[in-house]
Design a protein around this motif. Structure first.
Motif, PDB file in Angstrom:
ATOM      1  N   UNK A  46      40.279  29.107  52.841  1.00 15.77           N
ATOM      2  CA  UNK A  46      40.752  30.488  52.710  1.00 15.77           C
ATOM      3  C   UNK A  46      39.556  31.428  52.623  1.00 15.77           C
ATOM      4  N   UNK A  47      39.480  32.362  53.549  1.00 15.08           N
ATOM      5  CA  UNK A  47      38.361  33.309  53.538  1.00 15.08           C
ATOM      6  C   UNK A  47      38.817  34.620  54.161  1.00 15.08           C
ATOM      7  N   UNK A  48      39.270  35.541  53.312  1.00 16.23           N
ATOM      8  CA  UNK A  48      39.678  36.870  53.767  1.00 16.23           C
ATOM      9  C   UNK A  48      38.609  37.901  53.453  1.00 16.23           C
ATOM     10  N   UNK A  49      37.363  37.446  53.303  1.00 11.98           N
ATOM     11  CA  UNK A  49      36.261  38.379  53.052  1.00 11.98           C
ATOM     12  C   UNK A  49      35.947  39.154  54.334  1.00 11.98           C
ATOM     13  N   UNK A  50      35.447  40.371  54.214  1.00 16.06           N
ATOM     14  CA  UNK A  50      35.016  41.045  52.976  1.00 16.06           C
ATOM     15  C   UNK A  50      36.127  41.812  52.272  1.00 16.06           C
ATOM     16  N   UNK A  51      37.357  41.731  52.773  1.00 19.18           N
ATOM     17  CA  UNK A  51      38.448  42.469  52.125  1.00 19.18           C
ATOM     18  C   UNK A  51      38.708  41.912  50.727  1.00 19.18           C
ATOM     19  N   UNK A  52      38.669  40.580  50.628  1.00 21.11           N
ATOM     20  CA  UNK A  52      38.830  39.895  49.353  1.00 21.11           C
ATOM     21  C   UNK A  52      37.666  38.928  49.181  1.00 21.11           C
ATOM     22  N   UNK A  88      43.115  34.216  46.987  1.00 23.66           N
ATOM     23  CA  UNK A  88      44.367  34.312  47.726  1.00 23.66           C
ATOM     24  C   UNK A  88      44.822  35.765  47.742  1.00 23.66           C
ATOM     25  N   UNK A  89      44.878  36.393  48.898  1.00 26.87           N
ATOM     26  CA  UNK A  89      45.303  37.785  48.961  1.00 26.87           C
ATOM     27  C   UNK A  89      46.678  37.974  48.325  1.00 26.87           C
ATOM     28  N   UNK A  90      46.771  38.956  47.454  1.00 27.36           N
ATOM     29  CA  UNK A  90      48.026  39.244  46.776  1.00 27.36           C
ATOM     30  C   UNK A  90      48.209  38.519  45.461  1.00 27.36           C
ATOM     31  N   UNK A  91      47.327  37.570  45.158  1.00 27.28           N
ATOM     32  CA  UNK A  91      47.456  36.796  43.918  1.00 27.28           C
ATOM     33  C   UNK A  91      46.356  37.117  42.915  1.00 27.28           C
ATOM     34  N   UNK A  92      45.254  37.660  43.384  1.00 24.54           N
ATOM     35  CA  UNK A  92      44.166  38.015  42.485  1.00 24.54           C
ATOM     36  C   UNK A  92      43.438  36.838  41.892  1.00 24.54           C
ATOM     37  N   UNK A  93      43.532  35.691  42.513  1.00 27.71           N
ATOM     38  CA  UNK A  93      42.851  34.492  42.015  1.00 27.71           C
ATOM     39  C   UNK A  93      42.624  33.517  43.155  1.00 27.71           C
ATOM     40  N   UNK A  94      41.652  32.648  42.963  1.00 31.63           N
ATOM     41  CA  UNK A  94      41.371  31.606  43.945  1.00 31.63           C
ATOM     42  C   UNK A  94      42.028  30.282  43.566  1.00 31.63           C
ATOM     43  N   UNK A  95      42.106  30.030  42.261  1.00 29.10           N
ATOM     44  CA  UNK A  95      42.651  28.757  41.785  1.00 29.10           C
ATOM     45  C   UNK A  95      44.114  28.902  41.383  1.00 29.10           C
ATOM     46  N   UNK A  96      44.910  27.913  41.807  1.00 30.30           N
ATOM     47  CA  UNK A  96      46.291  27.817  41.348  1.00 30.30           C
ATOM     48  C   UNK A  96      46.355  26.735  40.278  1.00 30.30           C
TER      49      UNK A  96
END
Length: 255
Positions: free
Chosen positions: A100-106, A111-119
């Motif tokens: 998952x890599x939505x940079x540079x936006x995130x 995870x876009x919309x979740x505010x975290x990388x780890x679940x």
């Protein structure tokens, strides 16, 4: 409360289907789902197939069509962490999508919309999986012959707890696994193992509010020998781990 036991491959599911009491086969979304009883617990067994999309589809069906109250994933993974060896067991505290890599936006891996990388995984289920895996390794002495030439490792098997990462790629070179491990560690993500489904299931369970836990047996070191170690381990060892660990987990759950 019905527990879903999910795996990617038949070998990772072991003989659990054959052990079901009053088995019922339901076909949906091109997949076979088996309802029945196991260790006195109502369960649904399913095979997702390989990859994050397939895993997410199957987890969604388990939530929507079968109304399960929790999902547990059992399967194999490549070892990434120091000291995580073939024949060991990794119990996930959480998952991250390494592709998952939505940079540079995130930020990378967020995870876009979740505010975290780890679940995160469910703490209670994770503790029971750790206890079940530990009990099996003590009783079964690792569940495999460490002198098996198809495995090629001789050590006392251990249970590890921590982060597991998922992505739609079979990591199978030392250079790739080393680069992945280094990049994750630089961002504070010390990964135990890498596989191809768990993070997607964790995200679906987060969306549905379902407790989720996962256990992965280390089949290879995600290095230049992974393409040899993986098929041998899956055929000859993984099913025994799944059978014993999941049965013990369900026994603990029934308490």
């Amino acid at each position: 409360m019905t527990t879903a036991i999910l795996s990617a491959l038949p070998e990772e599911q072991g003989s659990l289907v054959h052990a079901l009491a009053q088995p019922e086969r339901v076909m949906h979304a091109g997949r076979a789902f088996w309802r029945g009883g196991l260790q006195g617990q109502p369960v649904v067994l399913a095979l997702s197939g390989i990859g994050k999309v397939a895993a997410a589809t199957t987890a969604t069906v388990l939530a929507e069509r079968f109304g399960v109250e929790r999902i547990v994933f059992t399967g194999v993974a490549g070892g990434l962490g120091a000291g995580v060896q073939v024949g060991d067991v990794a119990v996930a505290h959480g998952f991250l999508q390494h592709d998952m890599d939505a940079s540079p936006i995130f930020p990378r891996w967020e995870l876009p919309g979740y505010g975290m990388a780890r679940m995160p995984c469910d703490a209670g289920l994770t503790a029971m999986l750790f206890e079940a895996a530990s009990a099996y390794l003590v009783r079964g002495k690792g569940g495999f012959d460490p002198q098996d030439p198809g495995i090629g490792h001789s050590h006392a098997s251990r249970v590890h707890q921590g982060l597991i990462v998922s992505g739609d790629r079979f990591v199978s070179t030392s250079a790739e696994s080393g680069a992945l491990r280094q990049a994750l560690a630089a961002a504070g993500h010390e990964a135990l193992a890498v596989e191809m489904e768990g993070a997607a299931v964790a995200q679906v369970c987060h969306d549905y509010g379902l407790p989720f836990a996962a256990v992965r047996t280390i089949s290879d070191r995600a290095d230049d020998g992974a393409h040899v170690d993986f098929p041998h381990f899956v055929r000859h060892v993984a099913s025994r781990y799944a059978d014993h660990i999941i049965r013990e987990f369900l026994r603990l759950l029934s308490k």
